[in-house]
Design a protein around this motif. Structure first.
Motif, PDB file in Angstrom:
ATOM      1  N   GLU A 100     -56.102   2.339   1.464  1.00 32.86           N
ATOM      2  CA  GLU A 100     -56.742   1.037   1.238  1.00 32.86           C
ATOM      3  C   GLU A 100     -57.996   0.818   2.074  1.00 32.86           C
ATOM      4  O   GLU A 100     -58.675  -0.191   1.909  1.00 32.86           O
ATOM      5  CB  GLU A 100     -55.745  -0.097   1.540  1.00 32.86           C
ATOM      6  N   GLY A 101     -58.302   1.757   2.971  1.00 32.77           N
ATOM      7  CA  GLY A 101     -59.396   1.523   3.906  1.00 32.77           C
ATOM      8  C   GLY A 101     -60.580   2.457   3.795  1.00 32.77           C
ATOM      9  O   GLY A 101     -61.489   2.402   4.619  1.00 32.77           O
ATOM     10  N   ALA A 102     -60.592   3.333   2.768  1.00 31.67           N
ATOM     11  CA  ALA A 102     -61.727   4.234   2.565  1.00 31.67           C
ATOM     12  C   ALA A 102     -62.552   3.733   1.384  1.00 31.67           C
ATOM     13  O   ALA A 102     -62.001   3.399   0.337  1.00 31.67           O
ATOM     14  CB  ALA A 102     -61.237   5.657   2.301  1.00 31.67           C
ATOM     15  N   TYR A 103     -63.868   3.684   1.559  1.00 30.66           N
ATOM     16  CA  TYR A 103     -64.773   3.136   0.543  1.00 30.66           C
ATOM     17  C   TYR A 103     -65.891   4.109   0.236  1.00 30.66           C
ATOM     18  O   TYR A 103     -66.223   4.976   1.047  1.00 30.66           O
ATOM     19  CB  TYR A 103     -65.374   1.811   1.032  1.00 30.66           C
ATOM     20  N   ARG A 104     -66.476   3.937  -0.947  1.00 27.79           N
ATOM     21  CA  ARG A 104     -67.683   4.654  -1.358  1.00 27.79           C
ATOM     22  C   ARG A 104     -68.733   3.629  -1.741  1.00 27.79           C
ATOM     23  O   ARG A 104     -68.411   2.526  -2.159  1.00 27.79           O
ATOM     24  CB  ARG A 104     -67.405   5.556  -2.565  1.00 27.79           C
ATOM     25  N   ARG A 105     -69.990   4.015  -1.630  1.00 29.34           N
ATOM     26  CA  ARG A 105     -71.099   3.133  -1.994  1.00 29.34           C
ATOM     27  C   ARG A 105     -71.534   3.481  -3.410  1.00 29.34           C
ATOM     28  O   ARG A 105     -72.024   4.576  -3.675  1.00 29.34           O
ATOM     29  CB  ARG A 105     -72.263   3.316  -1.018  1.00 29.34           C
ATOM     30  N   ILE A 106     -71.343   2.552  -4.327  1.00 29.26           N
ATOM     31  CA  ILE A 106     -71.732   2.737  -5.716  1.00 29.26           C
ATOM     32  C   ILE A 106     -72.738   1.633  -6.038  1.00 29.26           C
ATOM     33  O   ILE A 106     -72.383   0.451  -6.072  1.00 29.26           O
ATOM     34  CB  ILE A 106     -70.518   2.655  -6.675  1.00 29.26           C
ATOM     35  N   GLY A 107     -73.990   2.010  -6.235  1.00 25.40           N
ATOM     36  CA  GLY A 107     -75.038   1.017  -6.450  1.00 25.40           C
ATOM     37  C   GLY A 107     -75.164   0.136  -5.226  1.00 25.40           C
ATOM     38  O   GLY A 107     -75.319   0.608  -4.114  1.00 25.40           O
ATOM     39  N   SER A 108     -75.055  -1.165  -5.427  1.00 22.53           N
ATOM     40  CA  SER A 108     -75.148  -2.097  -4.299  1.00 22.53           C
ATOM     41  C   SER A 108     -73.773  -2.619  -3.885  1.00 22.53           C
ATOM     42  O   SER A 108     -73.683  -3.629  -3.188  1.00 22.53           O
ATOM     43  CB  SER A 108     -76.057  -3.273  -4.668  1.00 22.53           C
ATOM     44  N   SER A 109     -72.707  -1.930  -4.305  1.00 20.25           N
ATOM     45  CA  SER A 109     -71.363  -2.418  -3.973  1.00 20.25           C
ATOM     46  C   SER A 109     -70.547  -1.361  -3.245  1.00 20.25           C
ATOM     47  O   SER A 109     -70.817  -0.161  -3.334  1.00 20.25           O
ATOM     48  CB  SER A 109     -70.628  -2.847  -5.253  1.00 20.25           C
ATOM     49  N   ASP A 110     -69.552  -1.832  -2.527  1.00 18.60           N
ATOM     50  CA  ASP A 110     -68.606  -0.971  -1.831  1.00 18.60           C
ATOM     51  C   ASP A 110     -67.332  -0.930  -2.660  1.00 18.60           C
ATOM     52  O   ASP A 110     -66.717  -1.974  -2.900  1.00 18.60           O
ATOM     53  CB  ASP A 110     -68.302  -1.518  -0.436  1.00 18.60           C
ATOM     54  N   GLN A 111     -66.941   0.262  -3.081  1.00 19.87           N
ATOM     55  CA  GLN A 111     -65.766   0.418  -3.925  1.00 19.87           C
ATOM     56  C   GLN A 111     -64.690   1.175  -3.163  1.00 19.87           C
ATOM     57  O   GLN A 111     -64.979   2.202  -2.542  1.00 19.87           O
ATOM     58  CB  GLN A 111     -66.123   1.205  -5.201  1.00 19.87           C
ATOM     59  N   ILE A 112     -63.467   0.667  -3.211  1.00 21.32           N
ATOM     60  CA  ILE A 112     -62.359   1.357  -2.560  1.00 21.32           C
ATOM     61  C   ILE A 112     -62.178   2.716  -3.221  1.00 21.32           C
ATOM     62  O   ILE A 112     -62.328   2.857  -4.438  1.00 21.32           O
ATOM     63  CB  ILE A 112     -61.068   0.516  -2.595  1.00 21.32           C
ATOM     64  N   CYS A 113     -61.938   3.726  -2.432  1.00 20.05           N
ATOM     65  CA  CYS A 113     -61.792   5.075  -2.961  1.00 20.05           C
ATOM     66  C   CYS A 113     -60.537   5.185  -3.821  1.00 20.05           C
ATOM     67  O   CYS A 113     -59.466   4.720  -3.429  1.00 20.05           O
ATOM     68  CB  CYS A 113     -61.702   6.093  -1.825  1.00 20.05           C
ATOM     69  N   THR A 114     -60.715   5.790  -4.963  1.00 23.21           N
ATOM     70  CA  THR A 114     -59.575   6.102  -5.819  1.00 23.21           C
ATOM     71  C   THR A 114     -58.949   7.398  -5.318  1.00 23.21           C
ATOM     72  O   THR A 114     -59.515   8.076  -4.441  1.00 23.21           O
ATOM     73  CB  THR A 114     -60.035   6.296  -7.277  1.00 23.21           C
ATOM     74  N   ARG A 115     -57.826   7.766  -5.869  1.00 25.68           N
ATOM     75  CA  ARG A 115     -57.189   9.041  -5.514  1.00 25.68           C
ATOM     76  C   ARG A 115     -58.163  10.193  -5.806  1.00 25.68           C
ATOM     77  O   ARG A 115     -58.282  11.126  -5.028  1.00 25.68           O
ATOM     78  CB  ARG A 115     -55.882   9.190  -6.302  1.00 25.68           C
ATOM     79  N   GLU A 116     -58.897  10.099  -6.920  1.00 29.89           N
ATOM     80  CA  GLU A 116     -59.860  11.140  -7.273  1.00 29.89           C
ATOM     81  C   GLU A 116     -61.003  11.210  -6.263  1.00 29.89           C
ATOM     82  O   GLU A 116     -61.481  12.294  -5.931  1.00 29.89           O
ATOM     83  CB  GLU A 116     -60.419  10.906  -8.689  1.00 29.89           C
ATOM     84  N   ASP A 117     -61.460  10.042  -5.783  1.00 30.36           N
ATOM     85  CA  ASP A 117     -62.505  10.011  -4.759  1.00 30.36           C
ATOM     86  C   ASP A 117     -62.024  10.708  -3.483  1.00 30.36           C
ATOM     87  O   ASP A 117     -62.756  11.504  -2.887  1.00 30.36           O
ATOM     88  CB  ASP A 117     -62.908   8.576  -4.413  1.00 30.36           C
TER      89      ASP A 117
END
Length: 181
Positions: A100-117
Motif C-alpha cells: 500500500e505504500g509504493a507509488y509510481r508517477r503517471i503523468g501528473s498523478s501518483d498511482q499506487i503500485c499494482t502487483r504488476e508494477d
C-alpha cells in the motif's frame, strides 16, 4: 500526499526523479494564473521536517535537494527527489507497507503500485549494465598483471592510503567485484 509523491518520483523508471514546489496553492478565482504564490511561513522548519521524513519514513533514506526561493508573497521551497537506483526499488512508505505504500508517477498523478508494477520494479533490480556484469568463471589468471599494477599506481595517486592497495592481486580483484569466488 507529499510522501506518496516522493515514493512515486523515486520509483518511476526512466523519469530521473522530479520536483515538488511548496508555497503555492491552486487559484480558482482567475483564469490568468492556475496557481498563486502563498509562501511558507517557516521555511527552515519545513526543510527540517522534509529531510527528517525523507530519512525516516521510507524503506531507504531519501536525500532531497531543497532550495529556498524568496518571493514578495513569501518563500517557496523547491524540493528535488532523485530517482532511486534500480537495485533500491521499490521505495515505499514504511508505515503503509510495500503493498500500500509504493507509488509510481503517471503523468501528473501518483498511482499506487499494482502487483504488476512491483513485479516490474523487482525485475529491473536484477538487470545490470554490461560493464557491471562479471565474466562467468573469470579468475585472477585472466587479468593482465601489468593492468593491475597500473590500477594500483593510479589508485595510489588518488588515494595513497586506500586499504585495498595492501591486498594481493586476487583479493584486490574480488574487492573491486571483478571476480567472484
Amino acid at each position: 500526499s507529499f510522501l506518496e509523491t516522493v515514493s512515486a518520483y523515486c520509483n518511476q523508471p526512466g523519469l530521473g526523479g522530479g520536483y515538488i514546489l511548496l508555497g503555492i496553492t491552486k487559484n480558482g478565482e482567475t483564469r490568468d494564473f492556475k496557481y498563486a504564490i502563498t509562501g511558507i511561513s517557516d521555511p527552515d522548519k519545513l526543510q527540517n521536517e522534509i529531510t527528517s521524513q525523507c530519512r525516516q519514513c521510507f524503506s531507504l533514506p531519501i536525500r532531497p535537494i531543497i532550495k529556498v526561493i524568496p518571493h514578495p508573497q513569501g518563500c517557496m521551497l523547491l524540493v528535488y527527489i532523485a530517482e532511486a537506483n534500480a537495485h533500491e526499488k521499490p521505495v515505499y512508505i514504511k508505515s503503509k507497507g510495500l503493498e500500500e505504500g509504493a507509488y509510481r508517477r503517471i503523468g501528473s498523478s501518483d498511482q499506487i503500485c499494482t502487483r504488476e508494477d512491483l513485479d516490474l520494479l523487482y525485475q529491473l533490480r536484477s538487470r545490470r549494465k554490461y560493464d557491471e556484469t562479471l565474466v562467468e568463471n573469470a579468475s585472477s589468471a585472466d587479468f593482465d598483471h601489468q593492468a593491475i599494477k597500473q590500477y594500483r599506481q593510479e589508485r595510489a595517486r588518488i588515494k595513497p592510503d586506500a586499504s585495498e592497495l595492501n591486498y594481493n592481486d586476487e583479493d584486490l580483484l574480488r574487492a573491486l567485484r571483478a571476480i567472484e569466488t
